[in-house]
Enzyme design. Structure first.
Site, short mmCIF file in Angstrom:
data_model
loop_
_atom_site.label_atom_id
_atom_site.label_comp_id
_atom_site.label_asym_id
_atom_site.label_seq_id
_atom_site.Cartn_x
_atom_site.Cartn_y
_atom_site.Cartn_z
N GLY A 61 40.63 -55.75 -59.27
CA GLY A 61 41.97 -55.48 -58.73
C GLY A 61 42.15 -56.22 -57.42
O GLY A 61 41.23 -56.30 -56.61
N GLU A 120 32.45 -53.62 -57.32
CA GLU A 120 31.13 -53.45 -57.94
C GLU A 120 30.98 -54.26 -59.22
O GLU A 120 29.92 -54.84 -59.48
CB GLU A 120 30.91 -51.95 -58.21
CG GLU A 120 29.45 -51.54 -58.18
CD GLU A 120 28.84 -51.52 -59.57
OE1 GLU A 120 27.72 -52.01 -59.73
OE2 GLU A 120 29.50 -51.02 -60.52
N ASP A 141 39.56 -49.11 -52.78
CA ASP A 141 38.90 -47.82 -53.03
C ASP A 141 37.81 -47.49 -52.00
O ASP A 141 37.42 -46.33 -51.87
CB ASP A 141 38.26 -47.82 -54.43
CG ASP A 141 39.29 -47.89 -55.54
OD1 ASP A 141 40.50 -47.93 -55.23
OD2 ASP A 141 38.90 -47.90 -56.72
N GLY A 168 42.23 -44.94 -56.33
CA GLY A 168 40.86 -44.64 -55.89
C GLY A 168 40.12 -44.10 -57.09
O GLY A 168 39.99 -42.89 -57.25
N GLU A 197 43.83 -40.40 -58.14
CA GLU A 197 44.06 -40.67 -59.58
C GLU A 197 42.86 -40.32 -60.45
O GLU A 197 43.00 -40.04 -61.64
CB GLU A 197 44.42 -42.14 -59.80
CG GLU A 197 43.29 -43.08 -59.39
CD GLU A 197 43.51 -44.54 -59.71
OE1 GLU A 197 44.55 -44.88 -60.28
OE2 GLU A 197 42.63 -45.34 -59.36
N ARG A 215 57.81 -32.01 -57.71
CA ARG A 215 57.98 -33.39 -58.19
C ARG A 215 56.72 -34.20 -57.93
O ARG A 215 56.01 -33.96 -56.95
CB ARG A 215 59.15 -34.06 -57.47
CG ARG A 215 60.48 -33.39 -57.67
CD ARG A 215 61.00 -33.57 -59.08
NE ARG A 215 62.34 -33.05 -59.18
CZ ARG A 215 63.44 -33.78 -58.98
NH1 ARG A 215 63.34 -35.05 -58.66
NH2 ARG A 215 64.63 -33.22 -59.09
N ARG A 274 48.49 -51.25 -53.06
CA ARG A 274 47.58 -52.38 -53.15
C ARG A 274 48.26 -53.69 -52.74
O ARG A 274 47.60 -54.66 -52.36
CB ARG A 274 47.06 -52.48 -54.58
CG ARG A 274 45.59 -52.73 -54.65
CD ARG A 274 45.04 -52.55 -56.02
NE ARG A 274 45.60 -53.46 -57.00
CZ ARG A 274 45.26 -53.43 -58.30
NH1 ARG A 274 44.39 -52.54 -58.72
NH2 ARG A 274 45.79 -54.26 -59.13
O1 F6P Z 1 39.58 -50.72 -58.33
C1 F6P Z 1 40.72 -50.76 -57.55
C2 F6P Z 1 41.86 -50.11 -58.27
O2 F6P Z 1 42.94 -50.33 -57.43
C3 F6P Z 1 41.65 -48.64 -58.62
O3 F6P Z 1 41.94 -47.81 -57.53
C4 F6P Z 1 42.60 -48.47 -59.77
O4 F6P Z 1 42.20 -47.44 -60.64
C5 F6P Z 1 42.53 -49.77 -60.46
O5 F6P Z 1 42.17 -50.73 -59.51
C6 F6P Z 1 43.83 -50.16 -61.12
O6 F6P Z 1 43.73 -51.41 -61.64
P1 F6P Z 1 44.85 -52.18 -62.45
O7 F6P Z 1 45.45 -53.16 -61.53
O8 F6P Z 1 44.11 -52.82 -63.56
O9 F6P Z 1 45.85 -51.17 -62.89
#
Ligand code: F6P
Length: 340
Positions: A10, A102, A126, A169, A221, A264, A273
């Protein structure tokens, strides 16, 4: 010396600042930099181009990544590793900087074992990479989340509502915890702890009975709720991760049903992000980019450069494999202290 750089996993704020620092420091030492596109995919299908100061001088403030990124795992297919090794040779790369979480770093570690000269740079909103005290992208994500919660608070108060704010996260509650504490959320739920829905509803009911008509609940999440499916199991990436998202909506519905107050859900997700990196992330990313080139200059390979204390440090890539940095006891205690 010819150095390749790729971004995997990501995206996060600060990736471009690393690329910029790598090019800058390489210029100083007379090294050439090749930007590999779309993560490890760029090395399986040879998608790469030279990077000069011209392309990167003004990208420190730019979110996302000019190199693009994917969750490609070359070790998933039999021919993948061979293709990468062949293309590394064809590009004439002497060293490779893999910037990622990772998953990306574990691929880097495997290529390192196959003789590739790899330096890893940790990134993720994260903040869950072991041995790295902080990863860039995290500070920006927390600041964006806090600003969003501040805004949600005022509309929630106007309507006397409970608002459930779902944040990213995957397996670690760092964003939820830091944003929850900094925004003064009433309740913060993290994947490290089991959710007891009855306890949560009793807590919210008590607040309402005490005439506190608005409550903010932050939920990571990766939290799970017994008896509910909170992931899309049909969508699995090349590293075997399911697609998360949905716990906020489920929780909001359950709270409204049990507590009897309009509730809600807001999913912040990718909003946190994207966008411009904070000053902190720009500096951390710049330091890491410089540290990666310094490591290459010293021919120090098979390592991840990282921040430990306030010092640029490095650890063997093999030391981080399969591990995760979860919330520490002090942060979990803080969450409990400020539950109100
Ligand atoms: O690993 C970083 C992250 O932002 C996580 O927090 C999230 O679950 C995931 O990437 C979401 O990734 P994508 O962009 O594939 O939806």
């Amino acid at each position: 010396m010819k150095i390749g750089i790729l971004n995997g996993g990501g995206d996060c704020a600060g990736l471009n600042a690393v690329t910029r620092a790598v090019v800058r420091k390489s210029d100083e030492y007379g090294y050439e930099v090749i930007g590999i596109k779309h993560g490890w995919a760029g090395l399986t299908n040879l998608d790469a181009a030279p990077l000069t100061w011209n392309e990167v001088s003004h990208i420190i403030n730019l979110g996302g990544t000019i190199l693009h990124t994917t969750r490609t795992n070359p070790f998933r297919t039999q021919e993948g590793p061979e293709q990468v090794l062949r293309n590394l040779k064809q590009l004439g790369l002497d060293a490779l900087i893999a910037v990622g979480g990772e998953d990306t770093l574990s691929v880097g570690a495997k290529f390192s074992q196959l003789g590739v000269k790899v330096v890893g740079v940790p990134k993720t909103i994260d903040n869950d990479i072991v041995l790295a005290d902080v990863t860039f992208g995290f500070d920006t994500a927390v600041n964006v989340t806090v600003e969003a919660i501040d805004r949600i608070q005022t509309t929630a108060e106007s309507h006397d509502r409970i608002m459930v704010v779902e944040v990213m996260g995957r397996h670690a509650g760092w964003i939820a915890a830091y944003a929850g504490i900094a925004s003064g959320a009433n309740l913060t739920l993290v994947p490290e702890e089991t959710i007891d829905i009855s306890e949560i509803c009793n807590f919210l009911k008590k607040r309402h009975d005490a005439k506190r008509m608005t409550s903010i609940v932050v939920v990571g999440e990766g939290c799970t709720l017994k008896g509910h499916v909170t992931t899309d199991q049909s969508k699995v990436d090349e590293f075997g991760h399911v697609r998360l998202g949905g716990i906020g909506e489920i929780l909001a519905r359950e709270i409204e049903k049990r507590v009897g107050i309009e509730t809600r859900a807001v999913v912040l997700g990718h909003v946190t992000r994207g966008g411009s990196p904070s000053a902190y992330d720009r500096i951390l990313a710049t330091r890491l980019g410089v540290a990666a080139i310094e490591a290459i200059k010293k021919q120090n390979y098979g390592i991840m450069v990282c921040l430990r204390g306030n010092v640029m440090s490095h650890v063997p890539l093999s030391d981080i494999l399969g591990k995760m940095k979860n919330l520490d006891a002090e942060t979990i205690a803080l969450l409990k202290d400020f539950r109100e």
